[in-house]
Scaffold this active site. Structure first.
Site, PDB file in Angstrom:
ATOM      1  N   CYS A   1       0.911  -1.123   0.067  1.00 34.83           N
ATOM      2  CA  CYS A   1       0.101   0.032   0.019  1.00 34.83           C
ATOM      3  C   CYS A   1       0.795   1.240   0.141  1.00 34.83           C
ATOM      4  O   CYS A   1       1.838   1.301   0.498  1.00 34.83           O
ATOM      5  CB  CYS A   1      -0.779   0.030   1.222  1.00 34.83           C
ATOM      6  SG  CYS A   1      -1.900   1.461   1.387  1.00 34.83           S
TER       7      CYS A   1
ATOM      8  N   GLU B   1      -8.920  -0.855  -2.228  1.00 32.28           N
ATOM      9  CA  GLU B   1      -9.258   0.658  -2.450  1.00 32.28           C
ATOM     10  C   GLU B   1     -10.532   1.116  -1.707  1.00 32.28           C
ATOM     11  O   GLU B   1     -10.531   1.889  -1.069  1.00 32.28           O
ATOM     12  CB  GLU B   1      -9.429   0.904  -3.848  1.00 32.28           C
ATOM     13  CG  GLU B   1      -7.937   0.686  -4.599  1.00 32.28           C
ATOM     14  CD  GLU B   1      -6.717   1.367  -4.076  1.00 32.28           C
ATOM     15  OE1 GLU B   1      -5.563   0.449  -4.029  1.00 32.28           O
ATOM     16  OE2 GLU B   1      -6.679   2.099  -3.063  1.00 32.28           O
TER      17      GLU B   1
END
Ligand SMILES: CNC(=O)c1cccc(C)c1Nc1nc(N2CCN(c3ccccc3Cl)CC2)nc(N2CSC[C@H]2C(=O)NC)n1
Ligand code: NI
Length: 183
Positions: free
Chosen positions: A110, A154
């Site tokens: 991430c 997401e």
């Protein structure tokens, strides 16, 4: 242009907030934000630009990661068939999903996490999703494989969830029955 300095990192409170729905039709500022987020992903995947500006590679980016607590994210990737998936989602939702799970065999990374966290993140293998694009048109898609993983990663950001929240601390590599590996 967005750079890594614009990406907030774990510890920043915005990453743990529930992002707000975007009023439709989206206003020009939100459309501009989505465009800059897509440009960031394109730059992050360009060997020359990413090297020049020190941008980490990504295939998904959510607005809260640039400290904009709104329910929108962008994805840009090629799936295992080489098919390109290039989306901007506003107010995205999962409307249905498989029982089966799938996971990235290399674990997840991430842009808001500056460390490598080992472990499998098991997600819905197949999902039916809906949302709106930057023109305010409704989009409905069925996703599987890497696109399904990225969408869920997401969407988690819009709900204040980080990928490692899903990793079992006691046995990070434990798998549910029939989980599908994604290289
Ligand atoms: C800890 N192990 C790892 O990181 C990891 C390690 C190995 C393999 C995988 C598969 C891993 N995992 C992982 N690799 C990615 N990328 C691989 C590199 N790539 C990329 C990089 C440069 C140019 C072009 C591109 Cl395409 C960008 C995407 N992306 C995600 N995620 C998790 S879902 C959202 C997505 C995301 O965009 N994260 C920033 N996970
Ligand atoms: Ni992320």
């Amino acid at each position: 242009m967005l750079l890594m300095k614009d990406i907030i990192r774990e510890g920043h409170p915005t990453l743990r907030r529930i992002a707000k729905e975007v009023p439709l039709p989206p206003d020009p500022a939100d459309i501009e934000t989505l465009k800059s987020m897509k440009e960031f992903l394109i730059n992050s995947q360009d060997p020359v630009i990413s090297e020049k500006y020190g941008i980490r590679g990504g295939v998904g980016l959510a607005a809260p990661q640039i400290n904009v607590s709104k329910r929108m994210f962008v994805m840009r990737l090629n799936d295992e068939k080489g098919e390109e998936h290039d989306y901007s989602f506003i107010n995205p939702k999962i409307v249905s999903h498989s029982v089966e799970k799938s996971y990235l065999t290399s674990g997840e990374g991430c842009l808001s996490v500056d460390r490598s966290i080992p472990g499998y993140v098991q997600r819905h293998a197949r999902i039916t999703v809906k949302g709106y694009n930057e023109k305010g048109e409704e989009i409905k898609l069925r996703l599987r494989g890497l696109p399904a993983i990225v969408f869920q990663h997401e969407l988690d950001h819009l709900n204040g969830v980080m990928f490692y929240d899903h990793i079992d601390e006691k046995n990070p590599f434990q798998l549910k029955e029939g989980a599908i590996p994604i290289e």
